[in-house]
Motif scaffolding. Sequence first.
Motif, short mmCIF file in Angstrom:
data_model
loop_
_atom_site.label_atom_id
_atom_site.label_comp_id
_atom_site.label_asym_id
_atom_site.label_seq_id
_atom_site.Cartn_x
_atom_site.Cartn_y
_atom_site.Cartn_z
N THR A 46 1.26 -1.37 0.26
CA THR A 46 0.01 0.35 -0.01
C THR A 46 0.63 0.96 -0.01
N THR A 47 -0.05 2.33 -0.28
CA THR A 47 1.43 3.73 -0.49
C THR A 47 0.80 4.31 1.08
N ASN A 48 0.44 3.46 1.93
CA ASN A 48 0.30 4.59 3.28
C ASN A 48 0.30 3.45 3.93
N PRO A 49 1.29 2.66 4.50
CA PRO A 49 1.28 1.42 5.92
C PRO A 49 0.70 1.38 6.66
N VAL A 54 -3.11 -5.14 6.98
CA VAL A 54 -3.25 -6.45 5.97
C VAL A 54 -3.08 -7.47 6.86
N ARG A 55 -4.05 -8.49 6.84
CA ARG A 55 -3.83 -9.79 7.40
C ARG A 55 -4.84 -10.90 6.34
N PRO A 56 -3.91 -11.85 5.51
CA PRO A 56 -2.26 -11.56 5.39
C PRO A 56 -1.69 -10.39 4.84
N ASN A 57 -0.54 -10.85 4.79
CA ASN A 57 0.03 -9.83 3.62
C ASN A 57 0.94 -10.19 2.72
N THR A 58 1.02 -11.33 3.22
CA THR A 58 1.47 -12.07 2.44
C THR A 58 1.33 -13.84 2.48
N GLY A 59 0.88 -14.77 1.57
CA GLY A 59 0.13 -15.96 1.47
C GLY A 59 0.39 -16.74 0.09
N ILE A 60 -0.27 -18.39 0.78
CA ILE A 60 -0.29 -19.33 -0.77
C ILE A 60 -1.63 -19.70 -0.72
N ILE A 70 -8.01 -9.82 4.76
CA ILE A 70 -8.62 -8.65 6.29
C ILE A 70 -7.93 -7.26 5.79
N VAL A 71 -8.18 -6.42 5.34
CA VAL A 71 -7.71 -4.73 5.00
C VAL A 71 -8.52 -3.79 6.32
N THR A 72 -7.87 -3.62 7.51
CA THR A 72 -8.23 -2.61 8.10
C THR A 72 -7.67 -0.91 7.90
N MET A 73 -8.78 -0.18 8.68
CA MET A 73 -8.05 1.16 8.84
C MET A 73 -8.51 1.24 9.86
N GLN A 74 -7.10 2.18 10.38
CA GLN A 74 -7.30 2.81 11.42
C GLN A 74 -7.78 3.52 11.60
N GLN A 84 -12.60 11.77 -0.44
CA GLN A 84 -11.93 11.52 -1.29
C GLN A 84 -10.93 11.11 -1.10
N CYS A 85 -10.26 10.01 -1.53
CA CYS A 85 -8.51 8.95 -0.63
C CYS A 85 -8.35 8.95 -2.05
N LYS A 86 -6.78 9.13 -1.83
CA LYS A 86 -6.00 8.67 -2.79
C LYS A 86 -4.89 7.65 -2.66
N ASP A 87 -5.45 6.73 -1.49
CA ASP A 87 -3.99 5.60 -1.25
C ASP A 87 -4.36 4.55 -2.31
N LYS A 88 -3.87 3.57 -2.51
CA LYS A 88 -4.23 2.46 -3.27
C LYS A 88 -3.06 1.55 -2.94
#
Length: 237
Positions: A46-49, A54-60, A70-74, A84-88
């Motif tokens: 992500t452009t704004n870590p 992100v869980r999991p951020n890596t996997g098989i 699952i992506v959770t915004m603080q 408007q959000c510029k995050d990607k």
Amino acid sequence: MSSTEQELLDINPLELKFPFELKKQISCSLQLSNKTENHVAFKVKTTNPKKYCVRPNTGIVLPRSTCDVIVTMQAQKEAPADMQCKDKFLLQSVVASAGTSPKDITQEMFNKEPGRVVEECKLRVIYLPPPQPPSPVTEGSEEGSSPRQSLTENDSQNGSELTRTFLEPHDKSSEAKSVIYRLTEEKTAFLHHSNRLRQELELLRRDIGKSRGGGASFMFIIIVGLIGVALGYILKS
């Protein structure tokens, strides 16, 4: 790479939508589907870590299987301008050897080198207005009638009951006063009639005494007795 060009993983949805609320963590999910016969390794960037978890951020993702991310915004203290959000986000996927576990995933696996195909998919972030609570429904209101009408009808009924409550004692008081007035008039008339009878009796007694002397005592007693009977009848009535 767009979703039509995606071959290793089918990503759904392609937009991360968050119902934005201040000072509250908000989550959304991604589903990764592997429709191939290969083991596919993935990594999410992500452009704004600092803002997202992100869980999991890596996997098989095993062949012909799926994996949920699952992506959770603080919690945010301020709302962005115009919502408007510029995050990607960038999701990378690559074919992995059979038996590769999530612990074996390294950054080098996603480096673009000759003979290695690394697929990439960019995901947008969209802020949505928070869900609105359902409108309260007035209990006890009948179908086809508004709460205002029901309230008016209740007020009319209550007003009628109050009117009866205050009017009935007033009517009874008027009736009692009428009875008392009638009895008072009858009492006054009786007293007046009684006084007149006494006066007439006294006159008769004097007249008889003067005209006939002692021989009229018997007649006087009879007259007195008749007057007494008349008075007794009047008193009983």
